[in-house]
Design an enzyme around this catalytic site. Structure first.
Site, PDB file in Angstrom:
ATOM      1  N   LYS A  45       0.966  -1.133  -0.245  1.00 31.64           N
ATOM      2  CA  LYS A  45       0.254  -0.059  -0.072  1.00 31.64           C
ATOM      3  C   LYS A  45       1.037   1.355  -0.057  1.00 31.64           C
ATOM      4  O   LYS A  45       0.392   2.336   0.305  1.00 31.64           O
ATOM      5  CB  LYS A  45      -1.283  -0.420   1.380  1.00 31.64           C
ATOM      6  N   LYS A  47       2.358   2.415   2.198  1.00 33.17           N
ATOM      7  CA  LYS A  47       1.526   3.431   2.993  1.00 33.17           C
ATOM      8  C   LYS A  47       3.388   3.876   4.622  1.00 33.17           C
ATOM      9  O   LYS A  47       3.238   1.841   4.866  1.00 33.17           O
ATOM     10  CB  LYS A  47       0.423   2.812   4.587  1.00 33.17           C
TER      11      LYS A  47
HETATM   12  N1  C2G Z   1     -12.586   3.957   7.109  1.00 35.19           N
HETATM   13  C1  C2G Z   1     -14.306   5.048   7.990  1.00 35.19           C
HETATM   14  N2  C2G Z   1     -13.587   6.235   7.196  1.00 35.19           N
HETATM   15  C2  C2G Z   1     -13.191   6.823   7.631  1.00 35.19           C
HETATM   16  C3  C2G Z   1     -11.566   6.102   7.273  1.00 35.19           C
HETATM   17  C4  C2G Z   1     -11.445   5.061   6.902  1.00 35.19           C
HETATM   18  O1  C2G Z   1     -15.063   3.595   7.585  1.00 35.19           O
HETATM   19  N3  C2G Z   1     -12.977   8.303   7.370  1.00 35.19           N
HETATM   20  C5  C2G Z   1     -12.575   3.060   7.372  1.00 35.19           C
HETATM   21  C6  C2G Z   1     -12.256   2.156   5.366  1.00 35.19           C
HETATM   22  O2  C2G Z   1     -12.857   1.699   5.105  1.00 35.19           O
HETATM   23  C7  C2G Z   1     -11.737   0.741   6.262  1.00 35.19           C
HETATM   24  C8  C2G Z   1     -10.841   0.969   7.478  1.00 35.19           C
HETATM   25  O3  C2G Z   1     -11.582   1.989   7.731  1.00 35.19           O
HETATM   26  O4  C2G Z   1     -12.925  -0.208   6.603  1.00 35.19           O
HETATM   27  C9  C2G Z   1      -9.730   1.134   7.422  1.00 35.19           C
HETATM   28  O5  C2G Z   1      -9.311   1.945   6.906  1.00 35.19           O
HETATM   29  P1  C2G Z   1      -7.668   1.462   6.824  1.00 35.19           P
HETATM   30  O6  C2G Z   1      -6.258   1.700   8.203  1.00 35.19           O
HETATM   31  O7  C2G Z   1      -7.750   3.020   5.540  1.00 35.19           O
HETATM   32  O8  C2G Z   1      -7.470   0.999   5.731  1.00 35.19           O
HETATM   33  P2  C2G Z   1      -7.204   0.618   4.363  1.00 35.19           P
HETATM   34  O9  C2G Z   1      -6.472   1.260   4.418  1.00 35.19           O
HETATM   35  O10 C2G Z   1      -8.180   0.729   3.113  1.00 35.19           O
HETATM   36  O11 C2G Z   1      -6.600  -1.092   4.495  1.00 35.19           O
HETATM   37  O12 C2G Z   1      -7.619  -5.048   2.703  1.00 35.19           O
HETATM   38  C10 C2G Z   1      -8.264  -4.348   2.863  1.00 35.19           C
HETATM   39  C11 C2G Z   1      -7.160  -3.618   3.567  1.00 35.19           C
HETATM   40  O13 C2G Z   1      -6.419  -3.207   4.803  1.00 35.19           O
HETATM   41  C12 C2G Z   1      -7.839  -2.061   4.050  1.00 35.19           C
END
Ligand code: C2G
Length: 134
Positions: A45, A47
């Site tokens: 990612k 990240k």
């Molecule tokens: N999320 C949310 N609202 C936000 C930010 C994030 O609902 N304002 C949700 C995302 O949609 C996700 C969860 O919180 O379902 C975790 O977000 P992230 O840590 O950004 O996860 P991500 O990098 O999208 O990783 O295999 C799947 C990946 O690991 C998902």
């Protein structure tokens, strides 16, 4: 006993994540969170996390909606996780809508929950860079 799973990085942890976890947990009786490892975050990612995997794990384990935290080390583990953890429901924010529908083939209900629109880690970081008034 309905068991739910969700995946993510959860760094910096904020109320949008909590809102997601609360709704995911409310879909069943037990919530497993597969937490992206530092290596997975960087490799897949691009990240880099502020908090390490261990620190993020401690934060997530302290959330009342979370029953178990496991490592997410790869994209393909979802198919086996749903068997290993006896999962009934897979839940993710709707920025991932459609991406994990293949899990329906494993007999898992797939739910995409609306994201919390106004908050993101990027937003937090850019706000914190705003110069304080003298
Ligand atoms: N999320 C949310 N609202 C936000 C930010 C994030 O609902 N304002 C949700 C995302 O949609 C996700 C969860 O919180 O379902 C975790 O977000 P992230 O840590 O950004 O996860 P991500 O990098 O999208 O990783 O295999 C799947 C990946 O690991 C998902």
């Amino acid at each position: 006993m309905k068991r739910v799973i969700t995946y993510g990085t959860f760094d910096l942890l904020h109320y949008g994540h909590i809102h997601l976890l609360r709704r995911a947990r409310a879909l069943g009786d037990y919530l497993v969170v597969a937490l992206s490892t530092d290596e997975f975050n960087w490799k897949e990612k691009r990240k880099t996390c502020y908090f390490s995997y261990e620190q993020r794990k401690i934060l997530l384990e302290s959330i009342r909606y979370v029953d178990l935290v496991i490592p997410e080390t790869g994209w393909e583990q979802k198919r086996t996780d749903v068997y290993e953890y006896h999962i009934n429901i897979f839940a993710m924010g709707d920025d991932w809508r459609g991406k994990f529908d293949f899990l329906k083939e494993e007999g898992v209900e797939v739910v995409y929950l609306p994201r919390t629109p106004e908050i993101s880690t990027t937003q937090i970081k850019s706000d914190l860079h705003v110069k304080k008034p003298e």
